[in-house]
Design a protein around this motif. Structure first.
Motif, short mmCIF file in Angstrom:
data_model
loop_
_atom_site.label_atom_id
_atom_site.label_comp_id
_atom_site.label_asym_id
_atom_site.label_seq_id
_atom_site.Cartn_x
_atom_site.Cartn_y
_atom_site.Cartn_z
N PHE A 85 -50.20 25.89 27.16
CA PHE A 85 -50.12 24.74 27.39
C PHE A 85 -50.55 23.67 26.19
O PHE A 85 -50.02 22.90 25.52
CB PHE A 85 -51.58 23.92 28.26
CG PHE A 85 -52.31 22.43 28.04
CD1 PHE A 85 -51.65 21.46 28.68
CD2 PHE A 85 -53.36 22.70 27.32
CE1 PHE A 85 -52.19 20.23 28.05
CE2 PHE A 85 -53.61 21.10 26.73
CZ PHE A 85 -52.78 19.68 27.44
N GLN A 86 -51.67 24.62 25.01
CA GLN A 86 -51.64 24.20 23.71
C GLN A 86 -50.61 24.06 23.55
O GLN A 86 -50.04 23.52 21.70
CB GLN A 86 -52.46 24.98 23.86
CG GLN A 86 -53.09 24.32 21.56
CD GLN A 86 -53.79 23.02 22.21
OE1 GLN A 86 -54.23 22.75 22.65
NE2 GLN A 86 -53.80 22.15 20.95
N SER A 87 -49.73 25.27 23.72
CA SER A 87 -48.51 25.70 23.12
C SER A 87 -47.27 24.63 23.22
O SER A 87 -46.74 24.11 21.99
CB SER A 87 -47.27 26.97 23.25
OG SER A 87 -48.15 28.30 22.96
N PHE A 88 -47.17 23.38 24.13
CA PHE A 88 -46.53 22.67 24.82
C PHE A 88 -46.91 21.52 24.04
O PHE A 88 -46.39 20.54 23.21
CB PHE A 88 -46.23 22.26 25.87
CG PHE A 88 -45.81 22.84 26.79
CD1 PHE A 88 -44.00 23.18 26.60
CD2 PHE A 88 -45.76 24.44 27.82
CE1 PHE A 88 -43.31 24.41 27.52
CE2 PHE A 88 -45.30 25.06 28.77
CZ PHE A 88 -43.62 24.59 27.85
N GLY A 110 -45.14 19.04 21.03
CA GLY A 110 -44.67 17.79 20.92
C GLY A 110 -45.22 17.10 22.04
O GLY A 110 -44.50 15.42 22.25
N PHE A 111 -45.17 17.34 23.50
CA PHE A 111 -45.41 16.64 24.44
C PHE A 111 -46.43 16.28 24.46
O PHE A 111 -47.66 16.32 23.94
CB PHE A 111 -45.56 17.89 25.10
CG PHE A 111 -44.04 18.98 25.89
CD1 PHE A 111 -43.64 17.92 27.11
CD2 PHE A 111 -43.05 19.73 24.94
CE1 PHE A 111 -42.04 19.01 27.62
CE2 PHE A 111 -41.55 20.53 25.37
CZ PHE A 111 -41.46 19.59 26.22
N THR A 112 -46.55 14.71 25.05
CA THR A 112 -48.00 14.94 25.30
C THR A 112 -48.96 15.61 25.74
O THR A 112 -48.28 16.45 26.77
CB THR A 112 -48.03 13.63 25.78
OG1 THR A 112 -47.56 13.63 27.26
CG2 THR A 112 -47.01 12.31 25.21
N ARG A 113 -49.94 15.59 26.21
CA ARG A 113 -51.34 16.11 27.04
C ARG A 113 -50.33 16.20 28.89
O ARG A 113 -51.09 17.12 29.23
CB ARG A 113 -52.36 16.26 26.51
CG ARG A 113 -53.09 16.03 25.36
CD ARG A 113 -54.40 15.66 24.99
NE ARG A 113 -55.33 16.16 25.97
CZ ARG A 113 -55.67 17.79 25.36
NH1 ARG A 113 -55.58 18.38 24.55
NH2 ARG A 113 -57.21 18.67 26.43
N ALA A 114 -50.40 14.79 28.81
CA ALA A 114 -50.01 14.50 30.68
C ALA A 114 -48.24 15.43 30.94
O ALA A 114 -48.66 16.23 32.05
CB ALA A 114 -50.00 13.29 30.90
#
Length: 50
Positions: A22-25, A29-33
């Motif tokens: 999750f943290q890598s995404f 640059g991905f949003t948390r959602a």
């Protein structure tokens, strides 16, 4: 003397791996959602990122 047991259970290791994924995404640059949705899709479908 008995060997110490590993404090990280298999479930704890899996949770740690999912959080790191999750943290890598998020770091990429991905949003948390968005990151949560991608990790959720991977977990539900049993896929492994390459």
């Amino acid at each position: 003397m008995d060997e110490p047991t590993d404090p990280m259970t298999a479930l704890a290791e899996a949770a740690t791996g999912l959080h790191e994924l999750f943290q890598s995404f998020v770091d990429a640059g991905f949003t948390r959602a968005e990151a949560l949705e991608v990790v959720k899709a991977i977990a539900v479908n049993g896929q492994r990122p390459t």
